[in-house]
Scaffold this motif. Structure first.
Motif, PDB file in Angstrom:
ATOM      1  N   HIS A   2      -9.859  13.108  -3.083  1.00 22.25           N
ATOM      2  CA  HIS A   2      -9.381  13.216  -1.704  1.00 22.25           C
ATOM      3  C   HIS A   2      -9.676  11.925  -0.937  1.00 22.25           C
ATOM      4  N   LYS A   3     -10.879  11.386  -1.129  1.00 21.40           N
ATOM      5  CA  LYS A   3     -11.264  10.166  -0.420  1.00 21.40           C
ATOM      6  C   LYS A   3     -10.383   8.993  -0.855  1.00 21.40           C
ATOM      7  N   LEU A   4     -10.057   8.908  -2.143  1.00 23.11           N
ATOM      8  CA  LEU A   4      -9.169   7.859  -2.636  1.00 23.11           C
ATOM      9  C   LEU A   4      -7.778   7.997  -2.033  1.00 23.11           C
ATOM     10  N   GLY A   5      -7.299   9.226  -1.876  1.00 18.68           N
ATOM     11  CA  GLY A   5      -6.001   9.455  -1.255  1.00 18.68           C
ATOM     12  C   GLY A   5      -5.965   9.023   0.196  1.00 18.68           C
ATOM     13  N   VAL A   6      -7.031   9.308   0.909  1.00 20.92           N
ATOM     14  CA  VAL A   6      -7.095   8.906   2.325  1.00 20.92           C
ATOM     15  C   VAL A   6      -7.128   7.386   2.453  1.00 20.92           C
ATOM     16  N   ILE A   7      -7.905   6.739   1.605  1.00 22.59           N
ATOM     17  CA  ILE A   7      -7.998   5.273   1.645  1.00 22.59           C
ATOM     18  C   ILE A   7      -6.656   4.647   1.283  1.00 22.59           C
ATOM     19  N   THR A   8      -5.993   5.182   0.258  1.00 26.09           N
ATOM     20  CA  THR A   8      -4.704   4.649  -0.154  1.00 26.09           C
ATOM     21  C   THR A   8      -3.649   4.860   0.930  1.00 26.09           C
ATOM     22  N   THR A   9      -3.697   5.994   1.605  1.00 24.00           N
ATOM     23  CA  THR A   9      -2.752   6.252   2.695  1.00 24.00           C
ATOM     24  C   THR A   9      -2.963   5.259   3.834  1.00 24.00           C
ATOM     25  N   LEU A  10      -4.192   5.015   4.196  1.00 23.04           N
ATOM     26  CA  LEU A  10      -4.471   4.060   5.273  1.00 23.04           C
ATOM     27  C   LEU A  10      -4.061   2.646   4.889  1.00 23.04           C
ATOM     28  N   LEU A  11      -4.337   2.237   3.654  1.00 20.37           N
ATOM     29  CA  LEU A  11      -3.935   0.901   3.215  1.00 20.37           C
ATOM     30  C   LEU A  11      -2.416   0.757   3.188  1.00 20.37           C
ATOM     31  N   GLY A  12      -1.722   1.807   2.765  1.00 16.97           N
ATOM     32  CA  GLY A  12      -0.264   1.773   2.770  1.00 16.97           C
ATOM     33  C   GLY A  12       0.298   1.669   4.171  1.00 16.97           C
ATOM     34  N   LEU A  13      -0.303   2.398   5.090  1.00 19.92           N
ATOM     35  CA  LEU A  13       0.146   2.333   6.480  1.00 19.92           C
ATOM     36  C   LEU A  13      -0.093   0.946   7.070  1.00 19.92           C
ATOM     37  N   ILE A  14      -1.232   0.373   6.786  1.00 16.58           N
ATOM     38  CA  ILE A  14      -1.553  -0.967   7.287  1.00 16.58           C
ATOM     39  C   ILE A  14      -0.594  -2.002   6.700  1.00 16.58           C
ATOM     40  N   LEU A  15      -0.320  -1.907   5.381  1.00 18.53           N
ATOM     41  CA  LEU A  15       0.613  -2.836   4.752  1.00 18.53           C
ATOM     42  C   LEU A  15       2.001  -2.740   5.378  1.00 18.53           C
ATOM     43  N   SER A  16       2.465  -1.537   5.615  1.00 18.03           N
ATOM     44  CA  SER A  16       3.801  -1.348   6.189  1.00 18.03           C
ATOM     45  C   SER A  16       3.890  -1.921   7.594  1.00 18.03           C
ATOM     46  N   VAL A  17       2.923  -1.615   8.418  1.00 19.86           N
ATOM     47  CA  VAL A  17       2.954  -2.074   9.809  1.00 19.86           C
ATOM     48  C   VAL A  17       2.813  -3.597   9.889  1.00 19.86           C
ATOM     49  N   VAL A  18       1.884  -4.149   9.142  1.00 18.19           N
ATOM     50  CA  VAL A  18       1.687  -5.604   9.168  1.00 18.19           C
ATOM     51  C   VAL A  18       2.918  -6.317   8.620  1.00 18.19           C
ATOM     52  N   GLY A  19       3.482  -5.794   7.530  1.00 19.56           N
ATOM     53  CA  GLY A  19       4.677  -6.407   6.961  1.00 19.56           C
ATOM     54  C   GLY A  19       5.844  -6.404   7.926  1.00 19.56           C
ATOM     55  N   LEU A  20       6.058  -5.291   8.618  1.00 16.22           N
ATOM     56  CA  LEU A  20       7.151  -5.217   9.583  1.00 16.22           C
ATOM     57  C   LEU A  20       6.937  -6.145  10.771  1.00 16.22           C
ATOM     58  N   VAL A  21       5.767  -6.093  11.353  1.00 12.49           N
ATOM     59  CA  VAL A  21       5.503  -6.873  12.569  1.00 12.49           C
ATOM     60  C   VAL A  21       5.536  -8.365  12.279  1.00 12.49           C
ATOM     61  N   VAL A  22       4.788  -8.802  11.290  1.00 15.53           N
ATOM     62  CA  VAL A  22       4.717 -10.238  11.000  1.00 15.53           C
ATOM     63  C   VAL A  22       6.037 -10.736  10.420  1.00 15.53           C
ATOM     64  N   GLY A  23       6.676  -9.942   9.572  1.00 20.74           N
ATOM     65  CA  GLY A  23       7.939 -10.352   8.978  1.00 20.74           C
ATOM     66  C   GLY A  23       9.025 -10.561  10.011  1.00 20.74           C
ATOM     67  N   PHE A  24       9.190  -9.613  10.914  1.00 21.61           N
ATOM     68  CA  PHE A  24      10.219  -9.776  11.945  1.00 21.61           C
ATOM     69  C   PHE A  24       9.848 -10.854  12.947  1.00 21.61           C
ATOM     70  N   TRP A  25       8.560 -11.017  13.226  1.00 25.52           N
ATOM     71  CA  TRP A  25       8.135 -12.076  14.139  1.00 25.52           C
ATOM     72  C   TRP A  25       8.451 -13.444  13.549  1.00 25.52           C
TER      73      TRP A  25
END
Length: 60
Positions: A2-25
Motif C-alpha cells: 500500500h505504501k509503495l502504491g501511495v508513493i508511486t501515485t504521488l511521484l506520477g502526479l508530480i511528474l505529470s504536473v511538472v512535465g505539463l507546466v515546464v513543457g508548455f512554459w
C-alpha cells in the motif's frame, strides 16, 4: 504494498504536473527541449496508473 502504491501515485502526479507546466512554459517562451519535458507526462500517467493499481490490490 500500500505504501509503495501511495508513493508511486504521488511521484506520477508530480511528474505529470511538472512535465505539463515546464513543457508548455518552455514551448511558449521559445526555449529548447520542451519535448523532453512534455515526454514526462505519459510517464507520470503510467506512474499514476501503477500506483492506484498497487493501492487497490493491497486492500484485497
Amino acid at each position: 504494498m500500500h505504501k509503495l502504491g501511495v508513493i508511486t501515485t504521488l511521484l506520477g502526479l508530480i511528474l505529470s504536473v511538472v512535465g505539463l507546466v515546464v513543457g508548455f512554459w518552455k514551448m511558449l517562451n521559445g526555449g529548447g527541449h520542451a519535448e523532453i519535458w512534455l515526454g514526462l507526462v505519459p510517464l507520470g500517467f503510467v506512474g499514476l496508473l501503477l500506483g492506484v493499481t498497487l493501492t487497490q490490490l493491497s486492500r484485497k
